[in-house]
Design an enzyme around this catalytic site. Structure first.
Site, short mmCIF file in Angstrom:
data_model
loop_
_atom_site.label_atom_id
_atom_site.label_comp_id
_atom_site.label_asym_id
_atom_site.label_seq_id
_atom_site.Cartn_x
_atom_site.Cartn_y
_atom_site.Cartn_z
N THR A 1 -62.50 -14.73 -16.75
CA THR A 1 -63.06 -16.06 -16.58
C THR A 1 -64.30 -16.02 -15.68
OG1 THR A 1 -60.96 -17.19 -16.89
CG2 THR A 1 -62.59 -18.39 -15.63
N THR B 1 -59.98 -19.28 -11.08
CA THR B 1 -59.69 -18.22 -12.05
C THR B 1 -58.32 -17.63 -11.74
OG1 THR B 1 -60.33 -16.03 -12.85
CG2 THR B 1 -60.99 -16.58 -10.60
N VAL C 1 -53.53 -23.04 -23.93
CA VAL C 1 -54.78 -23.33 -23.22
C VAL C 1 -54.49 -23.23 -21.73
CG1 VAL C 1 -56.51 -25.09 -22.69
CG2 VAL C 1 -55.67 -24.84 -25.03
N GLY C 2 -55.40 -22.60 -20.98
CA GLY C 2 -55.20 -22.43 -19.54
C GLY C 2 -55.81 -23.56 -18.73
N ASP C 3 -56.09 -23.27 -17.50
CA ASP C 3 -56.58 -24.29 -16.57
C ASP C 3 -58.08 -24.56 -16.66
OD1 ASP C 3 -56.88 -21.60 -15.64
OD2 ASP C 3 -57.58 -22.41 -13.72
N1 ASP Z 1 -57.56 -19.07 -15.85
C1 ASP Z 1 -57.77 -18.49 -17.15
C2 ASP Z 1 -56.69 -18.96 -18.07
O1 ASP Z 1 -55.56 -19.08 -17.66
C3 ASP Z 1 -57.78 -17.01 -17.14
C4 ASP Z 1 -58.43 -16.34 -15.97
O2 ASP Z 1 -59.01 -16.97 -15.12
O3 ASP Z 1 -58.37 -15.12 -15.91
O4 ASP Z 1 -56.96 -19.16 -19.24
#
Ligand code: ASP
Length: 304
Positions: free
Chosen positions: A174, A225, A203-205
């Site tokens: 990210t 992230t 779907v993530g944050d």
């Molecule tokens: N936060 C991102 C997600 O969960 C992934 C990441 O930051 O590595 O999709």
């Protein structure tokens, strides 16, 4: 602290593994971060606004195969690339986000168009790709996002029984950016390829306002992230703002609070900036690619 004219911080994910990187690889990462930082700084130094600086930085990181966003995104369980992004304007809390887009070279740009050209906040999947066509943004084939390294990582993760653990170690990625411009406006943005082997439309944050991304001129701009589920559960980006607004914590104290009391170990990293341009960059993984600069001459680039 005195107000800075402008300030900018960026991250390239909390998945950096300094122990596994050669000296040459570390130098390459530092050079990329330095180059991207300069691009963002130039926008602000020339009087550009914080949204433009954030978009400029994230576009550059989306084009950089080293980071998990745009070109160089990880693959999901089916071997596809599905991308998420969000941008937010601290001046009026305007925000735009896209999730699970599959054809857009710069998801952060599409997120900004959601903010400026629609009455909505979040567009997902086919609809978001259709919106991209209608807005005539740059479209690419899925192959564009793929790199040999990501393909190898995906095959390995598929083959290993402890795929989830492996994924945590290797593929937290990210990219994100927060900025304050000369007018005192804050902005934040985040863009990601999600997590290796993610399934079922996960779907993530990153594209969730208040979880992975947030900006409000009264408090702070934040980009997160890490393991998205944890950041959604704890509404991390907004919680930092709330701690500043309701408990008068500094930005550094608010970010520390999240790591101390809310986020479990090894869950990720946060960059945040307050209205004066003061910056907090913290993580609880082995490392986070990150960089910061401001009008007083600060230049900080680190990966561990
Ligand atoms: N936060 C991102 C997600 O969960 C992934 C990441 O930051 O590595 O999709």
């Amino acid at each position: 602290m005195d107000r800075l004219d402008y300030a900018l911080a960026l991250h390239g994910g909390a998945g950096s593994e300094p122990l596994f990187l050669t000296r040459a690889e570390k130098q390459q990462y530092r050079a990329c971060l330095d180059d991207t930082l300069k691009r963002g700084k130039t926008v602000l130094a020339q009087g550009g606004n914080s949204l433009d600086a954030v978009e400029t930085v994230i576009r550059a990181l989306e084009d950089n195969p080293k980071f998990n966003a745009g070109h160089g995104s990880v693959l999901n369980y089916d071997g596809d690339h599905v991308l998420d992004a969000c941008i937010m304007d601290g001046k009026n809390r305007a925000c735009g986000a896209v999730a699970a887009v599959t054809t857009v070279r710069h998801p952060i740009h599409l997120a900004r168009l959601v903010m400026t050209e629609t009455e909505h906040v979040l567009l997902v999947g086919k609809g978001a790709d259709q919106f991209a066509r209608e807005m005539q943004v740059e479209l690419v084939e899925q192959d564009f996002f793929r790199t040999e390294k990501r393909l190898r990582g995906w095959r390995q993760a598929l083959n290993e029984s402890q795929a989830a653990e492996n994924e945590n170690r290797q593929h937290l990625g990210t990219v994100g950016c927060v900025a304050r411009d000369r007018d005192g406006n804050l902005a934040a943005g985040t863009s990601t390829g999600g997590r290796t082997l993610q399934r079922f439309g996960r779907v993530g944050d990153s594209p969730i306002v208040g979880a992975g991304t947030f900006a409000d001129n009264n408090t702070c701009a934040v980009s997160c992230t890490g393991v998205g589920e944890r950041f959604i559960q704890h509404v991390v980006a907004y919680d930092i703002s709330a701690l500043m607004e309701y408990r008068q914590l500094t930005v550094g104290q608010a970010v520390s609070h999240l790591f101390k009391y809310k986020l479990p170990a090894h869950s990720g990293g946060i960059i945040a900036m307050d209205t004066c341009g003061s910056i907090a960059m913290q993580f609880n993984t082995h490392g986070m690619y990150r960089a910061a600069t401001d009008s007083a001459g600060r230049v900080e680039i680190d990966i561990q």
